[in-house]
Design a protein around this motif. Structure first.
Motif, PDB file in Angstrom:
ATOM      1  N   ASN A 151      33.649  25.753  24.386  1.00  0.00           N
ATOM      2  CA  ASN A 151      34.276  26.773  23.536  1.00  0.00           C
ATOM      3  C   ASN A 151      35.272  27.643  24.296  1.00  0.00           C
ATOM      4  O   ASN A 151      35.307  28.849  24.142  1.00  0.00           O
ATOM      5  CB  ASN A 151      33.196  27.653  22.878  1.00  0.00           C
ATOM      6  N   ASN A 152      36.052  27.040  25.147  1.00  0.00           N
ATOM      7  CA  ASN A 152      37.089  27.719  25.930  1.00  0.00           C
ATOM      8  C   ASN A 152      36.549  28.674  26.980  1.00  0.00           C
ATOM      9  O   ASN A 152      37.301  29.451  27.554  1.00  0.00           O
ATOM     10  CB  ASN A 152      38.092  28.448  25.029  1.00  0.00           C
ATOM     11  N   LYS A 153      35.240  28.661  27.250  1.00  0.00           N
ATOM     12  CA  LYS A 153      34.677  29.524  28.290  1.00  0.00           C
ATOM     13  C   LYS A 153      35.284  29.206  29.644  1.00  0.00           C
ATOM     14  O   LYS A 153      35.570  30.109  30.428  1.00  0.00           O
ATOM     15  CB  LYS A 153      33.149  29.373  28.354  1.00  0.00           C
ATOM     16  N   SER A 154      35.492  27.926  29.934  1.00  0.00           N
ATOM     17  CA  SER A 154      36.057  27.572  31.242  1.00  0.00           C
ATOM     18  C   SER A 154      37.507  28.010  31.345  1.00  0.00           C
ATOM     19  O   SER A 154      37.955  28.442  32.405  1.00  0.00           O
ATOM     20  CB  SER A 154      35.909  26.077  31.521  1.00  0.00           C
ATOM     21  N   THR A 155      38.261  27.930  30.247  1.00  0.00           N
ATOM     22  CA  THR A 155      39.653  28.374  30.265  1.00  0.00           C
ATOM     23  C   THR A 155      39.726  29.863  30.550  1.00  0.00           C
ATOM     24  O   THR A 155      40.522  30.314  31.378  1.00  0.00           O
ATOM     25  CB  THR A 155      40.348  28.052  28.924  1.00  0.00           C
ATOM     26  N   VAL A 156      38.885  30.636  29.903  1.00  0.00           N
ATOM     27  CA  VAL A 156      38.850  32.083  30.134  1.00  0.00           C
ATOM     28  C   VAL A 156      38.462  32.375  31.580  1.00  0.00           C
ATOM     29  O   VAL A 156      39.068  33.227  32.234  1.00  0.00           O
ATOM     30  CB  VAL A 156      37.878  32.766  29.145  1.00  0.00           C
ATOM     31  N   ALA A 157      37.489  31.653  32.103  1.00  0.00           N
ATOM     32  CA  ALA A 157      37.056  31.866  33.487  1.00  0.00           C
ATOM     33  C   ALA A 157      38.161  31.518  34.479  1.00  0.00           C
ATOM     34  O   ALA A 157      38.374  32.240  35.462  1.00  0.00           O
ATOM     35  CB  ALA A 157      35.802  31.048  33.771  1.00  0.00           C
ATOM     36  N   VAL A 158      38.873  30.427  34.238  1.00  0.00           N
ATOM     37  CA  VAL A 158      39.983  30.034  35.118  1.00  0.00           C
ATOM     38  C   VAL A 158      41.083  31.091  35.070  1.00  0.00           C
ATOM     39  O   VAL A 158      41.593  31.510  36.115  1.00  0.00           O
ATOM     40  CB  VAL A 158      40.540  28.646  34.733  1.00  0.00           C
ATOM     41  N   GLU A 159      41.433  31.539  33.878  1.00  0.00           N
ATOM     42  CA  GLU A 159      42.473  32.561  33.761  1.00  0.00           C
ATOM     43  C   GLU A 159      42.066  33.853  34.467  1.00  0.00           C
ATOM     44  O   GLU A 159      42.895  34.501  35.117  1.00  0.00           O
ATOM     45  CB  GLU A 159      42.794  32.816  32.288  1.00  0.00           C
ATOM     46  N   LYS A 160      40.803  34.220  34.379  1.00  0.00           N
ATOM     47  CA  LYS A 160      40.301  35.418  35.060  1.00  0.00           C
ATOM     48  C   LYS A 160      40.404  35.251  36.577  1.00  0.00           C
ATOM     49  O   LYS A 160      40.831  36.178  37.280  1.00  0.00           O
ATOM     50  CB  LYS A 160      38.852  35.678  34.646  1.00  0.00           C
ATOM     51  N   GLU A 161      40.050  34.086  37.084  1.00  0.00           N
ATOM     52  CA  GLU A 161      40.129  33.825  38.526  1.00  0.00           C
ATOM     53  C   GLU A 161      41.580  33.824  38.994  1.00  0.00           C
ATOM     54  O   GLU A 161      41.902  34.371  40.055  1.00  0.00           O
ATOM     55  CB  GLU A 161      39.460  32.490  38.872  1.00  0.00           C
ATOM     56  N   LEU A 162      42.475  33.232  38.230  1.00  0.00           N
ATOM     57  CA  LEU A 162      43.891  33.232  38.586  1.00  0.00           C
ATOM     58  C   LEU A 162      44.456  34.651  38.584  1.00  0.00           C
ATOM     59  O   LEU A 162      45.240  35.013  39.468  1.00  0.00           O
ATOM     60  CB  LEU A 162      44.687  32.334  37.633  1.00  0.00           C
ATOM     61  N   GLN A 163      44.036  35.468  37.623  1.00  0.00           N
ATOM     62  CA  GLN A 163      44.480  36.865  37.597  1.00  0.00           C
ATOM     63  C   GLN A 163      43.966  37.607  38.828  1.00  0.00           C
ATOM     64  O   GLN A 163      44.684  38.397  39.436  1.00  0.00           O
ATOM     65  CB  GLN A 163      44.011  37.566  36.318  1.00  0.00           C
ATOM     66  N   SER A 164      42.738  37.331  39.216  1.00  0.00           N
ATOM     67  CA  SER A 164      42.164  37.940  40.422  1.00  0.00           C
ATOM     68  C   SER A 164      42.978  37.566  41.657  1.00  0.00           C
ATOM     69  O   SER A 164      43.249  38.412  42.515  1.00  0.00           O
ATOM     70  CB  SER A 164      40.712  37.496  40.585  1.00  0.00           C
ATOM     71  N   LEU A 165      43.377  36.300  41.745  1.00  0.00           N
ATOM     72  CA  LEU A 165      44.201  35.849  42.870  1.00  0.00           C
ATOM     73  C   LEU A 165      45.565  36.537  42.856  1.00  0.00           C
ATOM     74  O   LEU A 165      46.071  36.957  43.899  1.00  0.00           O
ATOM     75  CB  LEU A 165      44.369  34.328  42.845  1.00  0.00           C
ATOM     76  N   GLU A 166      46.144  36.650  41.680  1.00  0.00           N
ATOM     77  CA  GLU A 166      47.432  37.324  41.562  1.00  0.00           C
ATOM     78  C   GLU A 166      47.312  38.792  41.979  1.00  0.00           C
ATOM     79  O   GLU A 166      48.181  39.315  42.677  1.00  0.00           O
ATOM     80  CB  GLU A 166      47.955  37.188  40.131  1.00  0.00           C
ATOM     81  N   ASP A 167      46.213  39.429  41.604  1.00  0.00           N
ATOM     82  CA  ASP A 167      45.970  40.814  41.992  1.00  0.00           C
ATOM     83  C   ASP A 167      45.835  40.963  43.505  1.00  0.00           C
ATOM     84  O   ASP A 167      46.138  42.013  44.065  1.00  0.00           O
ATOM     85  CB  ASP A 167      44.703  41.361  41.308  1.00  0.00           C
ATOM     86  N   LYS A 168      45.392  39.895  44.174  1.00  0.00           N
ATOM     87  CA  LYS A 168      45.249  39.900  45.635  1.00  0.00           C
ATOM     88  C   LYS A 168      46.557  39.571  46.337  1.00  0.00           C
ATOM     89  O   LYS A 168      46.608  39.538  47.565  1.00  0.00           O
ATOM     90  CB  LYS A 168      44.178  38.896  46.066  1.00  0.00           C
ATOM     91  N   GLY A 169      47.610  39.257  45.575  1.00  0.00           N
ATOM     92  CA  GLY A 169      48.906  39.007  46.169  1.00  0.00           C
ATOM     93  C   GLY A 169      49.344  37.561  46.190  1.00  0.00           C
ATOM     94  O   GLY A 169      50.409  37.249  46.716  1.00  0.00           O
ATOM     95  N   PHE A 170      48.544  36.658  45.637  1.00  0.00           N
ATOM     96  CA  PHE A 170      48.962  35.266  45.563  1.00  0.00           C
ATOM     97  C   PHE A 170      50.004  35.136  44.460  1.00  0.00           C
ATOM     98  O   PHE A 170      49.865  35.703  43.389  1.00  0.00           O
ATOM     99  CB  PHE A 170      47.776  34.347  45.260  1.00  0.00           C
ATOM    100  N   GLY A 171      51.050  34.370  44.732  1.00  0.00           N
ATOM    101  CA  GLY A 171      52.130  34.222  43.774  1.00  0.00           C
ATOM    102  C   GLY A 171      52.021  32.951  42.960  1.00  0.00           C
ATOM    103  O   GLY A 171      51.465  31.954  43.413  1.00  0.00           O
ATOM    104  N   PHE A 172      52.555  33.005  41.767  1.00  0.00           N
ATOM    105  CA  PHE A 172      52.566  31.846  40.885  1.00  0.00           C
ATOM    106  C   PHE A 172      53.982  31.641  40.368  1.00  0.00           C
ATOM    107  O   PHE A 172      54.688  32.586  40.086  1.00  0.00           O
ATOM    108  CB  PHE A 172      51.620  32.051  39.690  1.00  0.00           C
ATOM    109  N   ALA A 173      54.352  30.371  40.241  1.00  0.00           N
ATOM    110  CA  ALA A 173      55.674  30.076  39.701  1.00  0.00           C
ATOM    111  C   ALA A 173      55.555  29.606  38.273  1.00  0.00           C
ATOM    112  O   ALA A 173      54.552  29.146  37.840  1.00  0.00           O
ATOM    113  CB  ALA A 173      56.347  28.981  40.545  1.00  0.00           C
TER     114      ALA A 173
END
Length: 152
Positions: free
Chosen positions: A130-152
């Motif tokens: 039910n999209n739980k994994s998608t939400v979890a992945v997006e949360k982890e990616l946001q956490s990485l972005e908050d730590k300074g990792f960049g995304f293109a």
């Protein structure tokens, strides 16, 4: 229908990689039987390191003759056994899924990628979560972005 994720990943990597494919060192995470290097090789990539948790998959990947190194590794409990900034390209195709590969691996993928390198990750689409994994992945990616990792 034929499994398309490796082909899509190989095409995306080839079209977005800024270096010389023939010089690039590629880490294939959860490499399975070695489909991705077969396809990337057609784009000029020549140097592959693969890791997987399955002895059988490592055996099949060995049979491709494309990997310079293959390691049996269970992702999560131990850190990746590679130096920081070692790889030009890191790919993990269709392995990011509930109860298989922990999301914490995303930070490790960044750590082993050279500055300016390319990371390609796809997750398996399980309709039962039910999209739980998608939400979890997006949360982890946001956490990485908050730590300074960049995304293109």
């Amino acid at each position: 229908m034929e499994y398309q994720s490796p082909k899509l990943a190989a095409d995306i990597i080839a079209s977005n990689f800024n270096g010389k494919p023939e010089d690039a060192l590629v880490l294939d995470v959860a490499c399975g039987p070695g489909q991705l290097p077969k396809l990337m090789n057609k784009h000029g990539f020549k140097h592959f390191v693969g890791i997987d948790c399955s002895k059988e998959m490592i055996k099949l990947a060995t049979e491709t003759g494309l990997y310079e190194e293959l390691k049996e590794i269970l992702l999560g409990p131990n850190p990746l056994p590679f130096k920081a900034g070692m790889f030009d390209v890191v790919a993990m195709i269709s392995a990011l899924q509930p109860n298989y590969v922990p999301l914490s691996i995303l930070t490790e993928l960044y750590q082993v990628t050279k500055p300016g390198g390319l990371i390609c990750v796809s997750k398996t689409n399980h309709t039962s979560d039910n999209n739980k994994s998608t939400v979890a992945v997006e949360k982890e990616l946001q956490s990485l972005e908050d730590k300074g990792f960049g995304f293109a």
